[in-house]
Design a protein around this motif. Structure first.
Motif, short mmCIF file in Angstrom:
data_model
loop_
_atom_site.label_atom_id
_atom_site.label_comp_id
_atom_site.label_asym_id
_atom_site.label_seq_id
_atom_site.Cartn_x
_atom_site.Cartn_y
_atom_site.Cartn_z
N ASP A 38 0.73 -1.10 -0.13
CA ASP A 38 0.01 0.13 0.12
C ASP A 38 1.05 1.27 -0.04
OD1 ASP A 38 -1.76 1.96 0.48
OD2 ASP A 38 -2.77 0.92 2.03
N ARG B 68 -0.32 4.27 -0.93
CA ARG B 68 -1.22 5.51 -1.11
C ARG B 68 -0.67 6.73 -0.53
NH1 ARG B 68 -6.91 2.85 0.74
NH2 ARG B 68 -5.32 1.89 2.02
N THR B 69 -0.17 6.62 0.80
CA THR B 69 0.30 7.81 1.46
C THR B 69 1.70 7.78 1.80
OG1 THR B 69 -0.04 6.68 3.73
CG2 THR B 69 -1.85 7.80 2.87
N ILE C 67 -0.96 -0.74 -4.16
CA ILE C 67 -1.98 0.31 -4.11
C ILE C 67 -1.40 1.71 -4.46
CG2 ILE C 67 -3.94 1.33 -2.80
CD1 ILE C 67 -4.14 -1.23 -1.30
N TYR D 239 -1.66 8.51 -4.15
CA TYR D 239 -2.68 9.51 -4.44
C TYR D 239 -1.85 10.39 -5.43
CZ TYR D 239 -5.62 7.80 -0.60
OH TYR D 239 -6.18 6.81 0.37
N GLU E 115 3.31 8.33 -8.83
CA GLU E 115 2.84 7.16 -9.45
C GLU E 115 3.51 6.75 -10.75
OE1 GLU E 115 1.14 3.18 -10.42
OE2 GLU E 115 1.68 4.35 -8.53
N SER F 160 -6.14 1.12 -7.87
CA SER F 160 -6.62 2.43 -7.08
C SER F 160 -7.11 2.13 -5.52
CB SER F 160 -7.12 3.21 -7.86
OG SER F 160 -8.65 2.65 -8.14
N THR F 161 -7.43 0.96 -5.22
CA THR F 161 -8.24 0.53 -4.06
C THR F 161 -7.59 -0.73 -3.51
OG1 THR F 161 -10.18 -0.54 -4.77
CG2 THR F 161 -10.32 1.77 -5.01
#
Length: 135
Positions: A57, A59-60, A92, A95, A100, A124-125
């Motif tokens: 993950d 994402r952050t 994942i 954002y 990315e 994306s999820t």
């Protein structure tokens, strides 16, 4: 079950699905030796538990290192993971579209270098990523 949790990584393993979930660590210059060590521990955990599926993950994830250093770290991790019995890695995506794009470039470089011995897909999820890993 949580296999490891420290300030850099959290490794959560589900033996029923054989999926290890990891939040990719923030890449901060002053923590790079600890980050490298934690990634080595993650790879050893994958090897020791004979994990076949990994969910990363990102994402952050904050990236505060130079692009060359980030690429080198990615190549090191890809090479270490190639020495395990991983079959699939689901990412994942961050954002930030720019981060990315850089990550996809690094993955493509690893592919060209012949370092990927497993499937890699980006989602994306978390639900989409887990569905792909379970399929």
């Amino acid at each position: 079950m949580i296999l490891l949790q420290n300030s850099i990584l959290r490794l959560e393993y589900n033996p029923a699905t054989d999926i290890l979930q990891v939040r990719y660590p923030d890449l901060q210059r002053f923590h790079m030796s600890e980050i490298r060590h934690s990634l080595h521990v993650m790879v050893e955990t994958i090897r020791n538990y004979d994990v076949r599926k990994l969910l990363l993950d990102a994402r952050t994830t904050a990236v505060e290192i130079e692009e060359d250093e980030n690429r080198q770290l990615t190549m090191e991790l890809v090479a270490m993971l190639a020495k395990t019995r991983l079959v699939k890695i689901a990412r994942i995506q961050p954002y930030d579209p720019e981060r990315e794009a850089r990550a996809q470039h690094n993955i493509e470089e690893a592919r060209k270098a012949g370092l990927l011995s497993y499937e890699v897909a980006t989602f994306s999820t978390p639900d989409d990523a887990l569905a792909w890993l379970k399929a």
